[in-house]
Write a protein that holds these residues in place. Structure first.
Motif, PDB file in Angstrom:
ATOM      1  N   LEU A 189      -7.532  17.205  -0.539  1.00 28.09           N
ATOM      2  CA  LEU A 189      -6.481  16.412   0.114  1.00 28.09           C
ATOM      3  C   LEU A 189      -5.610  15.696  -0.915  1.00 28.09           C
ATOM      4  N   ALA A 190      -6.220  15.210  -1.994  1.00 27.98           N
ATOM      5  CA  ALA A 190      -5.446  14.531  -3.038  1.00 27.98           C
ATOM      6  C   ALA A 190      -4.475  15.511  -3.696  1.00 27.98           C
ATOM      7  N   ALA A 191      -4.947  16.710  -3.969  1.00 23.93           N
ATOM      8  CA  ALA A 191      -4.078  17.695  -4.632  1.00 23.93           C
ATOM      9  C   ALA A 191      -2.907  18.066  -3.730  1.00 23.93           C
ATOM     10  N   ARG A 192      -3.166  18.115  -2.431  1.00 29.36           N
ATOM     11  CA  ARG A 192      -2.054  18.448  -1.521  1.00 29.36           C
ATOM     12  C   ARG A 192      -0.992  17.354  -1.531  1.00 29.36           C
ATOM     13  N   VAL A 193      -1.429  16.107  -1.643  1.00 24.26           N
ATOM     14  CA  VAL A 193      -0.455  15.004  -1.719  1.00 24.26           C
ATOM     15  C   VAL A 193       0.351  15.135  -3.017  1.00 24.26           C
ATOM     16  N   ALA A 194      -0.342  15.417  -4.120  1.00 23.35           N
ATOM     17  CA  ALA A 194       0.365  15.555  -5.402  1.00 23.35           C
ATOM     18  C   ALA A 194       1.355  16.716  -5.355  1.00 23.35           C
ATOM     19  N   LEU A 195       0.947  17.817  -4.737  1.00 19.54           N
ATOM     20  CA  LEU A 195       1.854  18.979  -4.630  1.00 19.54           C
ATOM     21  C   LEU A 195       3.112  18.611  -3.860  1.00 19.54           C
ATOM     22  N   ARG A 196       2.897  17.882  -2.778  1.00 16.52           N
ATOM     23  CA  ARG A 196       4.029  17.510  -1.924  1.00 16.52           C
ATOM     24  C   ARG A 196       4.960  16.545  -2.647  1.00 16.52           C
ATOM     25  N   ARG A 197       4.356  15.598  -3.384  1.00 22.56           N
ATOM     26  CA  ARG A 197       5.173  14.516  -3.946  1.00 22.56           C
ATOM     27  C   ARG A 197       5.846  14.848  -5.263  1.00 22.56           C
ATOM     28  N   VAL A 198       5.107  15.475  -6.172  1.00 20.41           N
ATOM     29  CA  VAL A 198       5.717  15.682  -7.491  1.00 20.41           C
ATOM     30  C   VAL A 198       5.645  17.113  -8.005  1.00 20.41           C
ATOM     31  N   LEU A 199       4.922  17.985  -7.304  1.00 24.45           N
ATOM     32  CA  LEU A 199       4.772  19.339  -7.853  1.00 24.45           C
ATOM     33  C   LEU A 199       5.396  20.398  -6.947  1.00 24.45           C
ATOM     34  N   ALA A 200       6.257  19.956  -6.031  1.00 23.48           N
ATOM     35  CA  ALA A 200       6.840  20.910  -5.072  1.00 23.48           C
ATOM     36  C   ALA A 200       7.700  21.934  -5.785  1.00 23.48           C
TER      37      ALA A 200
END
Ligand SMILES: Cc1cc2nc3c(=O)[nH]c(=O)nc-3n(C[C@H](O)[C@H](O)[C@H](O)COP(=O)(O)OP(=O)(O)OC[C@H]3O[C@@H](n4cnc5c(N)ncnc54)[C@H](O)[C@@H]3O)c2cc1C
Length: 475
Positions: A464-475
């Protein structure tokens, strides 16, 4: 290795591995850094006693592993992981009479509860029927809203009670009450605390819907399979490197920390705002654990032979005895008869010990950072339910709270759950921030069991943390 990545993950416990896998699967370049020589964190195995005896250093039994919506979607069997399912999830013995057995069948389990059979069936059956829809919502933060709000609300109404309240209102007999207490005591809280019933329901649901398996060859195989899959995706792993300051890391757009708040505070330094630092400083750690790993000359000689059908055995018999044990721990003491969780993996996995020999894994909760020697108490509890057990011990290895912390800094004061599960920290961890994985620094995330859904080898915190990071800064 290069000097620039999309993401760096610090800590290769199951959540750090999970986070790195999510990022690598999304095509991002990832470096995972681990302080110890091997990956795994709380999912490791080693020859702790004698040559040829494989002991699970921390986690042993993995209902959350097989139920995890994230781990179930990974091709871990292709990377060497084989789950072994004992017929019975948990055996709960008493001083006299047969044990209660948590079987896959609700009917068979209820049959062992005498006059409380109908109450157990009535309460647990709807949960088990809804397991596939309910689990993803329960193994997630309270926000965004659950996909199945009515199911979660129904679970929540039952779950917010104390385990004692639930056990005494639902069941009349000592057998059902004691059995429920044994499941709920995994909360590491006094059984009079709100929300402790949630652990009782959750662990019975997992037993019926998924089973309580172990990993053939040892829990290290889970971590090794995750690491092998990560490498197959192009992820890089560096072991034997303790990160002391985030400024040591290669440049990355996102850094994810498989660490509890105390280590985050230590290594993230100036990257955290003052308000967020204060919030992390308020994070509460729970009691410690004291563990014994034993090499045995034979299987544990249970008075109630049916206990050999389960890899996990809960010792403490009655609700009163188990709740006294958990209350004592929170009052800075250890009960003369502590609640003990035993795992007997070698009964189901011959690779754990030389032929004819066996392993035993047993621990009890102790006060935070306790230095007391709980080994005699643990051994006495096993001996009480399995006379002659002591004579079988060939060698033992004890781990104190300080010993846990020396192996893994995340286990602060011997707290193996990444922080107390007392409400509200059960749901809102490590702070009240949403999403809980994000820090005020958009490039920095926490992905350990100090975030929802908390302790256990399920990888959901990392996922879940990685999905947040993907959405916020790694899109
Ligand atoms: C005795 C015991 C029994 C347990 N039994 C079970 C069980 O049967 N079933 C179950 O599901 N769960 C069980 N658990 C809980 C489970 O092991 C944890 O909840 C889980 O491992 C948490 O995973 P994590 O990835 O959040 O952190 P961890 O597993 O703690 O991993 C964190 C990693 O970060 C590394 N690290 C820390 N600091 C640094 C740094 N500065 N630099 C680099 N690396 C660092 C550590 O070495 C570690 O490898 C048990 C735990 C213990 C200790």
């Amino acid at each position: 290795m290069t000097d620039s990545y999309d993401a760096v993950v610090v800590g290769a416990g199951p959540n750090g591995l999970a986070a790195a896998i999510v990022l690598a699967r999304a095509g991002r370049s990832v470096l995972l850094i681990e302080a110890r020589p091997t990956v795994g964190g709380g999912t490791r195995s080693a020859e702790l006693t004698l040559p040829g005896f494989v002991h699970d250093v921390c986690s042993a039994i993995h209902p959350l592993g097989v139920a995890s919506p994230f781990l179930r979607g990974l091709p871990l069997a292709e990377h060497g992981l084989e789950w072994v399912f004992p017929e019975v999830a948990v055996a709960h013995p008493f001083d006299d009479g047969p044990p209660v057995l948590l079987e896959r069948s609700i009917e068979a389990t209820a049959a062992g509860l005498g006059g409380d059979a109908a109450a157990y069936r009535g309460r647990v059956s709807p949960l088990v029927e809804a397991a596939e829809r309910l689990l993803p919502d329960l193994l997630a933060p309270p926000w965004p809203p659950p996909r199945h709000p009515w199911l979660v609300a129904r679970f929540g109404l039952m779950a917010l009670r104390s385990a004692r309240g639930a056990a005494t209102s639902l069941f009349r007999g000592e057998r059902a009450r004691g059995f429920f207490a044994g499941l709920a005591a995994h909360a590491v809280l006094p059984l009079e605390s709100p929300f402790t019933a949630s652990f009782g329901y959750m662990f019975s649901l997992l037993g019926h819907a998924y089973g309580w398996p172990l990993a053939r060859g040892g829990s290290q195989k889970i971590a090794d399979a995750l690491a092998s899959y990560l490498r197959s995706l192009g992820g890089e792993i560096e072991t034997g490197r303790r990160v002391r300051d985030l400024r040591e890391l290669p440049s990355a757009r996102a850094v994810l920390l498989d660490l509890t708040p105390r280590q985050v505070l230590r290594i993230a330094g100036t990257r955290l705002s003052r308000g967020y630092r204060r919030a992390l400083e308020r994070f509460r750690y729970g009691p410690g654990s004291f563990k014994l790993d034993m090499a045995l000359a034979g299987p544990i000689p249970w008075k109630a032979g049916e206990c050999a059908r389960a890899a996990t055995v809960h010792l403490g018999a009655t609700l009163d005895e188990i709740s006294a044990s958990e209350r004592a721990v929170h009052a800075d003491a250890i009960s003369e008869r502590p609640y003990v969780i035993v795992a007997q993996q070698s009964l189901f996995d011959a690779s754990r010990a030389p032929q004819g020999r066996h392993t035993a894994w047993a621990y009890c909760h102790v006060p935070h950072a306790s230095t007391a020697d709980a080994a005699p108490l643990i051994e006495a509890q096993i001996e009480r339910f399995a006379p002659g057990f002591r004579d079988l011990v060939l060698a033992r290895s004890a781990t104190t709270p300080a010993g846990f912390e020396a192996r893994n800094e995340n286990y602060v004061g011997g707290d193996i759950a990444g922080g107390s599960a007392a409400f509200p920290q059960l749901l809102f961890r490590p702070t009240f921030r949403l999403p809980p994985y994000a820090t005020p620094d958009p490039g920095l995330y926490i992905c350990s069991s100090s975030t929802p859904p908390g302790a256990g080898v399920h990888g959901m915190c990392g996922h879940l943390a990685a999905r947040v990071a993907l959405r916020r800064v790694l899109a």
